[in-house]
Design a protein around this motif. Structure first.
Motif, short mmCIF file in Angstrom:
data_model
loop_
_atom_site.label_atom_id
_atom_site.label_comp_id
_atom_site.label_asym_id
_atom_site.label_seq_id
_atom_site.Cartn_x
_atom_site.Cartn_y
_atom_site.Cartn_z
N LEU A 106 -19.69 10.05 50.41
CA LEU A 106 -21.11 10.42 50.58
C LEU A 106 -21.75 9.71 51.77
CD1 LEU A 106 -22.30 10.25 46.84
CD2 LEU A 106 -21.46 12.23 48.11
N THR A 107 -22.72 10.36 52.38
CA THR A 107 -23.44 9.78 53.51
C THR A 107 -24.02 8.39 53.20
OG1 THR A 107 -23.89 11.87 54.61
CG2 THR A 107 -25.54 10.13 54.90
N PHE A 146 -16.12 16.16 58.91
CA PHE A 146 -16.91 17.17 59.62
C PHE A 146 -18.36 16.73 59.54
CE2 PHE A 146 -19.29 19.56 56.30
CZ PHE A 146 -18.80 18.90 55.18
N PHE A 226 -26.69 24.81 51.44
CA PHE A 226 -25.82 23.64 51.49
C PHE A 226 -26.03 22.88 50.19
CE2 PHE A 226 -25.39 19.10 51.46
CZ PHE A 226 -24.08 18.95 51.86
N ALA A 229 -20.25 19.15 47.42
CA ALA A 229 -19.21 19.68 46.54
C ALA A 229 -19.28 19.10 45.13
CB ALA A 229 -17.84 19.41 47.17
C1 PHB Z 1 -22.22 13.72 52.25
O1 PHB Z 1 -22.85 13.00 51.46
O2 PHB Z 1 -22.20 13.49 53.47
C2 PHB Z 1 -21.49 14.91 51.71
C3 PHB Z 1 -21.04 14.92 50.39
C4 PHB Z 1 -20.39 16.03 49.86
C5 PHB Z 1 -20.19 17.13 50.68
C6 PHB Z 1 -20.62 17.12 51.99
C7 PHB Z 1 -21.28 16.03 52.51
O3 PHB Z 1 -19.57 18.21 50.17
#
Ligand code: PHB
Length: 395
Positions: A106-107, A146, A226, A229
């Motif tokens: 996660l970010t 990505f 968006f 996942a």
């Molecule tokens: C994110 O938190 O950067 C993140 C998490 C799950 C995803 C895409 C981005 O599917």
């Protein structure tokens, strides 16, 4: 792409030379410890199992010694919590003396890892944290997954040019969602599309029904979504079906997180026809991907399928082996980052490169959910070649 210098093949060849000479390790070399942050429990546990399987595949194929050093991976379960990453990263660096760190889902976890990586100068190879800005103040971090902007920029243009005149946008209210929403609106409207409304569900939302109802009321031709996942795809699809929507009436246009392979079987046939944009599909048609998929199924727990996290983990392992080999087993943080900037190699997802901003350059694919041999798959039907983290083409 002329500025990109190293190929993994060349560097692995160097490694063989280095390990046979073993010149730099007069004494018995110590193991090379790598801290690995996985999301092994909770909503993204399938992703954790899948990335572990990908690591296993890489190490089965390439062994566990590079330039004379045994590769030792110290795995930590982040549970998706930034605080856990901060604490574990500090311990891994100060107590366990890891020389590299990797993983991350996660970010917010990536921002937490940077608070340790930057002052300690320990490089972090990111598997999945998709907000462009996580690398900005983190000179020892590089991304192999990505960014949502990278995927969404060409998708907004594509959607407007393929007859989707009106869109309602739903995007999760945190880093990668806000980036996806902003970039989609920008590129879609610039190409002539109209946004008829938008909503930003919180990261913790368990239920999409109110958001999907608002989208339905706005009567758009398509919904852009968006959602990360972890857990969100099923909640969205349930709301979409419960609202009586289907692909004939309101087309779903999403980032591939929504139809990641470990959600597809749970989504079932209701996901057929969804159009998504992403960097990886299990169905990607290449010899390397077919070999990766086969090997991953052989080691993964039953029911776990190859997906974007696994392919990025496999590529991170490739990058780690390459940079250990290139430095004859002695990890220097600044040299490591210099080697990463300019790496390029063939991934199961297609060609990838890391640019001078330490970010990934890769193909982005437009896909549709179809059934192939009785199995739901993201079938790629359009390719936007080699775009950077902002979605701009790279020559
Ligand atoms: C994110 O938190 O950067 C993140 C998490 C799950 C995803 C895409 C981005 O599917």
């Amino acid at each position: 792409m002329s500025r990109i210098g190293f190929t993994c093949g060349t560097l692995l060849a160097l490694s063989l030379l280095a390990s046979s000479a073993a010149a730099s390790w007069a004494d018995e070399p110590t193991p090379l410890k790598i801290g690995w942050f996985g999301f092994y429990s909770g909503a993204a546990a399938a992703g954790g199992q899948e990335t572990d399987a990908a690591i296993k595949v890489y190490m089965q194929q390439h062994g566990d010694v590079v330039a004379g050093r045994k590769i030792e991976i110290l795995k930590r379960d982040t549970q998706g919590q930034a605080d856990i990453v901060r604490k574990e990263a500090a311990e891994l660096v100060s107590r366990d003396k890891v020389e590299l760190m990797a993983g991350i889902t996660l970010t917010p976890e990536a921002f937490a890892a940077a608070t340790v990586s930057t002052p300690a100068k320990v490089p972090v190879l990111i598997v999945n944290a998709a907000t462009t800005s996580v690398l900005t103040n983190a000179p020892y971090m590089a991304r192999f997954g990505f960014t949502t902007g990278q995927a969404v920029a060409p998708f907004g243009t594509w959607a407007a040019k393929h007859g989707y005149k009106s869109v309602y946008a739903i995007y999760t209210d945190y880093g990668p969602g806000l980036e996806a929403g902003r970039v989609f609106k920008q590129t879609y409207t610039a190409a002539g599309g109209t946004i008829v409304g938008e909503v930003k569900p919180p990261f913790t939302t368990p239920d999409y029904s109110a958001y999907v109802q608002r989208a339905k009321d706005a009567n758009p031709q398509a919904i852009f979504i968006f959602a990360p996942a972890a857990g969100h795809p099923i909640a969205f699809l349930k709301a979409y079906k419960d609202a009586g929507l289907d692909e004939q009436h309101v087309q779903v246009l999403a980032t591939g997180d929504l139809t990641d392979e470990n959600s597809l079987d749970q989504l079932g046939d209701a996901s057929l026809g969804m159009i998504t944009v992403f960097d990886y599909s299990e169905a990607h048609d290449s010899a390397l991907n077919r070999a990766f998929v086969k090997a991953l199924y052989a080691v993964a727990p039953p029911g776990i399928r190859p997906e974007f996290g696994g392919v990025a983990a496999y590529d991170v392992m490739n990058a780690i082996y390459t940079l250990v080999a290139a430095q004859n087993g002695i990890i220097d943080p600044d040299k490591t980052m210099a080697i990463i900037k300019g790496m390029h190699f063939e991934s199961p997802r297609g060609p990838i490169a890391i640019d001078q901003n330490r970010d990934i350059v890769q193909n982005i694919y437009i896909r549709k959910v179809e059934k192939i041999d009785g199995k739901l798959q993201n079938v790629e039907f359009d390719t936007i070649p080699m775009v950077n983290d902002l979605g701009d083409p790279v020559k």
